[in-house]
Design a protein around this motif. Sequence first.
Motif, PDB file in Angstrom:
ATOM      1  N   TYR A  17      34.240  48.767  70.867  1.00  0.00           N
ATOM      2  CA  TYR A  17      32.967  49.405  71.191  1.00  0.00           C
ATOM      3  C   TYR A  17      32.186  48.567  72.204  1.00  0.00           C
ATOM      4  CZ  TYR A  17      34.020  51.582  66.669  1.00  0.00           C
ATOM      5  OH  TYR A  17      34.633  52.237  65.626  1.00  0.00           O
ATOM      6  N   PRO A  18      31.506  49.216  73.146  1.00  0.00           N
ATOM      7  CA  PRO A  18      30.588  48.485  74.021  1.00  0.00           C
ATOM      8  C   PRO A  18      29.336  48.095  73.248  1.00  0.00           C
ATOM      9  CG  PRO A  18      30.451  50.833  74.468  1.00  0.00           C
ATOM     10  CD  PRO A  18      31.554  50.658  73.451  1.00  0.00           C
ATOM     11  N   LYS A  19      28.742  46.959  73.603  1.00  0.00           N
ATOM     12  CA  LYS A  19      27.556  46.521  72.837  1.00  0.00           C
ATOM     13  C   LYS A  19      26.407  47.513  72.967  1.00  0.00           C
ATOM     14  CE  LYS A  19      25.471  43.554  76.411  1.00  0.00           C
ATOM     15  NZ  LYS A  19      25.021  42.173  76.729  1.00  0.00           N
ATOM     16  N   GLN A  20      26.363  48.237  74.090  1.00  0.00           N
ATOM     17  CA  GLN A  20      25.287  49.220  74.284  1.00  0.00           C
ATOM     18  C   GLN A  20      25.342  50.335  73.252  1.00  0.00           C
ATOM     19  OE1 GLN A  20      27.257  48.048  76.673  1.00  0.00           O
ATOM     20  NE2 GLN A  20      25.901  47.055  78.145  1.00  0.00           N
ATOM     21  N   LEU A  21      26.540  50.589  72.720  1.00  0.00           N
ATOM     22  CA  LEU A  21      26.667  51.640  71.710  1.00  0.00           C
ATOM     23  C   LEU A  21      25.820  51.314  70.486  1.00  0.00           C
ATOM     24  CD1 LEU A  21      28.121  54.265  70.765  1.00  0.00           C
ATOM     25  CD2 LEU A  21      29.831  52.792  69.716  1.00  0.00           C
ATOM     26  N   TRP A  22      25.765  50.026  70.133  1.00  0.00           N
ATOM     27  CA  TRP A  22      24.998  49.635  68.944  1.00  0.00           C
ATOM     28  C   TRP A  22      23.507  49.829  69.167  1.00  0.00           C
ATOM     29  CZ3 TRP A  22      28.106  49.566  65.115  1.00  0.00           C
ATOM     30  CH2 TRP A  22      29.438  49.159  65.293  1.00  0.00           C
ATOM     31  N   TYR A  23      23.042  49.582  70.393  1.00  0.00           N
ATOM     32  CA  TYR A  23      21.624  49.802  70.677  1.00  0.00           C
ATOM     33  C   TYR A  23      21.286  51.294  70.549  1.00  0.00           C
ATOM     34  CZ  TYR A  23      22.333  45.205  72.836  1.00  0.00           C
ATOM     35  OH  TYR A  23      22.678  43.897  73.072  1.00  0.00           O
ATOM     36  N   LEU A  24      22.134  52.137  71.135  1.00  0.00           N
ATOM     37  CA  LEU A  24      21.916  53.580  71.045  1.00  0.00           C
ATOM     38  C   LEU A  24      22.093  54.072  69.608  1.00  0.00           C
ATOM     39  CD1 LEU A  24      23.746  54.750  74.303  1.00  0.00           C
ATOM     40  CD2 LEU A  24      21.283  54.490  73.933  1.00  0.00           C
ATOM     41  N   PHE A  25      22.992  53.434  68.863  1.00  0.00           N
ATOM     42  CA  PHE A  25      23.212  53.736  67.443  1.00  0.00           C
ATOM     43  C   PHE A  25      21.892  53.613  66.673  1.00  0.00           C
ATOM     44  CE2 PHE A  25      23.902  52.256  63.145  1.00  0.00           C
ATOM     45  CZ  PHE A  25      25.024  52.916  62.664  1.00  0.00           C
ATOM     46  N   PHE A  26      21.180  52.478  66.874  1.00  0.00           N
ATOM     47  CA  PHE A  26      19.947  52.250  66.115  1.00  0.00           C
ATOM     48  C   PHE A  26      18.799  53.127  66.602  1.00  0.00           C
ATOM     49  CE2 PHE A  26      22.130  48.266  64.949  1.00  0.00           C
ATOM     50  CZ  PHE A  26      21.974  48.342  63.568  1.00  0.00           C
ATOM     51  N   SER A 130      22.867  61.218  73.256  1.00  0.00           N
ATOM     52  CA  SER A 130      24.273  61.620  73.163  1.00  0.00           C
ATOM     53  C   SER A 130      24.963  61.548  74.525  1.00  0.00           C
ATOM     54  CB  SER A 130      24.371  63.056  72.632  1.00  0.00           C
ATOM     55  OG  SER A 130      23.673  63.191  71.415  1.00  0.00           O
ATOM     56  N   SER A 131      24.261  61.954  75.565  1.00  0.00           N
ATOM     57  CA  SER A 131      24.837  61.919  76.916  1.00  0.00           C
ATOM     58  C   SER A 131      25.054  60.488  77.384  1.00  0.00           C
ATOM     59  CB  SER A 131      23.915  62.652  77.898  1.00  0.00           C
ATOM     60  OG  SER A 131      23.797  64.014  77.553  1.00  0.00           O
ATOM     61  N   MET A 132      24.130  59.584  77.060  1.00  0.00           N
ATOM     62  CA  MET A 132      24.278  58.183  77.464  1.00  0.00           C
ATOM     63  C   MET A 132      25.476  57.530  76.789  1.00  0.00           C
ATOM     64  SD  MET A 132      20.500  56.546  78.131  1.00  0.00           S
ATOM     65  CE  MET A 132      19.594  57.202  76.740  1.00  0.00           C
ATOM     66  N   VAL A 133      25.766  57.934  75.556  1.00  0.00           N
ATOM     67  CA  VAL A 133      26.957  57.415  74.884  1.00  0.00           C
ATOM     68  C   VAL A 133      28.205  57.757  75.696  1.00  0.00           C
ATOM     69  CG1 VAL A 133      28.437  57.632  72.833  1.00  0.00           C
ATOM     70  CG2 VAL A 133      25.964  57.452  72.566  1.00  0.00           C
ATOM     71  N   ASP A 145      36.384  58.692  71.622  1.00  0.00           N
ATOM     72  CA  ASP A 145      36.295  59.393  70.332  1.00  0.00           C
ATOM     73  C   ASP A 145      35.789  58.453  69.240  1.00  0.00           C
ATOM     74  OD1 ASP A 145      37.144  61.707  71.464  1.00  0.00           O
ATOM     75  OD2 ASP A 145      39.034  61.841  70.385  1.00  0.00           O
ATOM     76  N   ALA A 146      36.314  57.214  69.243  1.00  0.00           N
ATOM     77  CA  ALA A 146      35.885  56.230  68.242  1.00  0.00           C
ATOM     78  C   ALA A 146      34.406  55.901  68.427  1.00  0.00           C
ATOM     79  CB  ALA A 146      36.731  54.961  68.357  1.00  0.00           C
ATOM     80  N   GLY A 147      33.969  55.831  69.703  1.00  0.00           N
ATOM     81  CA  GLY A 147      32.558  55.555  69.977  1.00  0.00           C
ATOM     82  C   GLY A 147      31.650  56.645  69.455  1.00  0.00           C
ATOM     83  N   TYR A 148      32.038  57.893  69.685  1.00  0.00           N
ATOM     84  CA  TYR A 148      31.241  59.009  69.171  1.00  0.00           C
ATOM     85  C   TYR A 148      31.299  59.073  67.644  1.00  0.00           C
ATOM     86  CZ  TYR A 148      29.542  61.309  73.373  1.00  0.00           C
ATOM     87  OH  TYR A 148      28.841  61.609  74.515  1.00  0.00           O
ATOM     88  N   GLY A 149      32.434  58.654  67.081  1.00  0.00           N
ATOM     89  CA  GLY A 149      32.526  58.604  65.620  1.00  0.00           C
ATOM     90  C   GLY A 149      31.529  57.624  65.032  1.00  0.00           C
ATOM     91  N   MET A 150      31.422  56.439  65.665  1.00  0.00           N
ATOM     92  CA  MET A 150      30.461  55.437  65.200  1.00  0.00           C
ATOM     93  C   MET A 150      29.030  55.916  65.427  1.00  0.00           C
ATOM     94  SD  MET A 150      29.972  52.633  63.686  1.00  0.00           S
ATOM     95  CE  MET A 150      31.671  52.012  63.657  1.00  0.00           C
ATOM     96  N   PHE A 151      28.788  56.538  66.570  1.00  0.00           N
ATOM     97  CA  PHE A 151      27.470  57.096  66.875  1.00  0.00           C
ATOM     98  C   PHE A 151      27.096  58.152  65.846  1.00  0.00           C
ATOM     99  CE2 PHE A 151      24.915  60.255  69.332  1.00  0.00           C
ATOM    100  CZ  PHE A 151      23.815  59.457  69.586  1.00  0.00           C
ATOM    101  N   GLY A 404      32.372  67.939  63.759  1.00  0.00           N
ATOM    102  CA  GLY A 404      31.169  67.348  64.350  1.00  0.00           C
ATOM    103  C   GLY A 404      31.397  66.161  65.270  1.00  0.00           C
ATOM    104  N   PRO A 405      32.047  65.080  64.806  1.00  0.00           N
ATOM    105  CA  PRO A 405      32.161  63.875  65.640  1.00  0.00           C
ATOM    106  C   PRO A 405      32.953  64.106  66.922  1.00  0.00           C
ATOM    107  CG  PRO A 405      32.719  63.394  63.350  1.00  0.00           C
ATOM    108  CD  PRO A 405      32.622  64.883  63.474  1.00  0.00           C
ATOM    109  N   ILE A 406      33.995  64.937  66.867  1.00  0.00           N
ATOM    110  CA  ILE A 406      34.827  65.149  68.050  1.00  0.00           C
ATOM    111  C   ILE A 406      34.233  66.208  68.968  1.00  0.00           C
ATOM    112  CG2 ILE A 406      36.962  64.421  66.938  1.00  0.00           C
ATOM    113  CD1 ILE A 406      37.658  67.376  66.553  1.00  0.00           C
ATOM    114  N   GLY A 407      33.269  66.977  68.453  1.00  0.00           N
ATOM    115  CA  GLY A 407      32.684  68.044  69.260  1.00  0.00           C
ATOM    116  C   GLY A 407      31.984  67.512  70.492  1.00  0.00           C
ATOM    117  N   MET A 408      31.061  66.549  70.292  1.00  0.00           N
ATOM    118  CA  MET A 408      30.339  65.972  71.422  1.00  0.00           C
ATOM    119  C   MET A 408      31.296  65.272  72.375  1.00  0.00           C
ATOM    120  SD  MET A 408      26.736  64.559  69.860  1.00  0.00           S
ATOM    121  CE  MET A 408      27.418  63.621  68.492  1.00  0.00           C
ATOM    122  N   SER A 409      32.302  64.624  71.821  1.00  0.00           N
ATOM    123  CA  SER A 409      33.269  63.903  72.648  1.00  0.00           C
ATOM    124  C   SER A 409      34.066  64.855  73.532  1.00  0.00           C
ATOM    125  CB  SER A 409      34.213  63.092  71.754  1.00  0.00           C
ATOM    126  OG  SER A 409      35.189  62.427  72.524  1.00  0.00           O
TER     127      SER A 409
END
Length: 494
Positions: A17-26, A130-133, A145-151, A404-409
């Motif tokens: 995962y990119p570290k930015q994903l965690w920022y967007l996660f929170f 969601s778009s930034m992810v 896909d894994a990134g969107y799953g974590m998101f 759901g998780p794979i839809g956005m991806s």
Amino acid sequence: MEKTITLEEIQNFKGNYPKQLWYLFFVEMWERFCFYGMRGVLTFFMVDQLLLKDEHANLQYGAIQAFVYAFTFIGGIFADKVLGFKKSLFFGGIVMILGNLLIAFSPQVLFYYGIAFSIIGTGFFKPNVSSMVGELYHEDDNRRDAGYGMFYAGINVGGLLGGALCIYLGKYYSWQLCFLSAAIVMFLGLVTFLFTKKYLGPIGDSPLLNLEPGKRRIREIAVYAISILSLPFIFIMVKNTDYTDYFMYTIGIVAVLYFTYELIKLGDVKLQKKLFAAFLFVFFYLLFNAIYEQSGGSLSLFAKDNLSNKLLFFTIDPNVVNNSSNTFFVVVLSPLIGLLWIWLGKKKIEPNTLIKFGIGFLFLGASFYIFYLTKFFANSEGIASLNVFTFAYLVTTIGELCLGPIGMSIITKLSPKRLFGMMMGLWFLASAFGQLFAGKLGAEISRSNTGVTLLSKLQSYTEGYYQLAIYSVVAGVILIAISPIIRKLMQEVK
């Protein structure tokens, strides 16, 4: 002077995962606390405090949720064309906070005014995270896909906390505190974004950076002004659900025409086929939500009156279970379902995205059949088993995790980068129509209750869930049957 991170540096990350994903996660986690907290109390509050009938509350719920998601489509376009994701997100967060503070000040008097603010705010906030992810990854990066799953897990952690806490505060302490908690948590999300946005580099910047600053500022101010001026219009339409119908059907036609325009404008047949495949995913997502979103409407009112407060060996409020069990199961099951797909992939028997969507509908149908079965686990007064009800949500969640998780991806995989915002907006517009139809289906279920006892309500509601089970299974079978055709449209996209 601090060096600005480049898009290439972001996308060439090491690890899963990119570290930015965690920022967007929170950021998204706190926003979803606010959103799901509000969603979970809507019908209960309208029946308990505004004294609406169940049927009217369901229609009102559908109208509010439809507007919330419809404005994500509009917000996505404004972000694409004028503001950029970052400014759109910040503006949306501020307006959401104001909406919650208005309701907290006087819940019964200012409820619809605050809801109008929340609709505008969510429209600008939600699609852009969601778009930034999606932009954190190269187009051919299979880690997306894994990134969107974590998101998606972040969304549901926020939903779990908000869904449980807000209804609990409202029922047992005060409604002012309920809505105030949503405002405070949204503020935390906005602060998180302000402190971490520098790590996003150029992701989410305004698409008008090539314009003179003065001209760009005029266009941005125009977007803000139009949004604020639309508040009375939204207030009127949310209160009168007939107006909501006219608006939604109009925006639906406009959205399809605009999508068709962008589709033709692409000019490349291969890109057009993939974009049309994305549109088909959006359509089936609409059908899924029309049934799935009973959780905030009819199922909330069912939990209010027709469920015991005994879950296994615990005593717990049934509305807390209704609001938070789905998100709890998502958090628990997400990694397990992910590992299952990996294991099946190694065995070369993992179902493709289309089949997963179809399986999702079949599980959704099974869950509503279990909701129907609660009538056989009820006492003579019409109070049903909370255990069976919760098990139905477990099955619902399995269906949701297939979709759901794979839809956005898959939407970001099938769409050209310049149309990410529009397609993510269409994804949420499908949710809007799903919410609208969910409210209408819930109202029909409530209307079928011609008696005045809890037993008659149990009978009418569970019979309604039986019908929804049939609709889900039929949709799933159709999707699986036509999957080879859609698969050809997707071409190389998995």
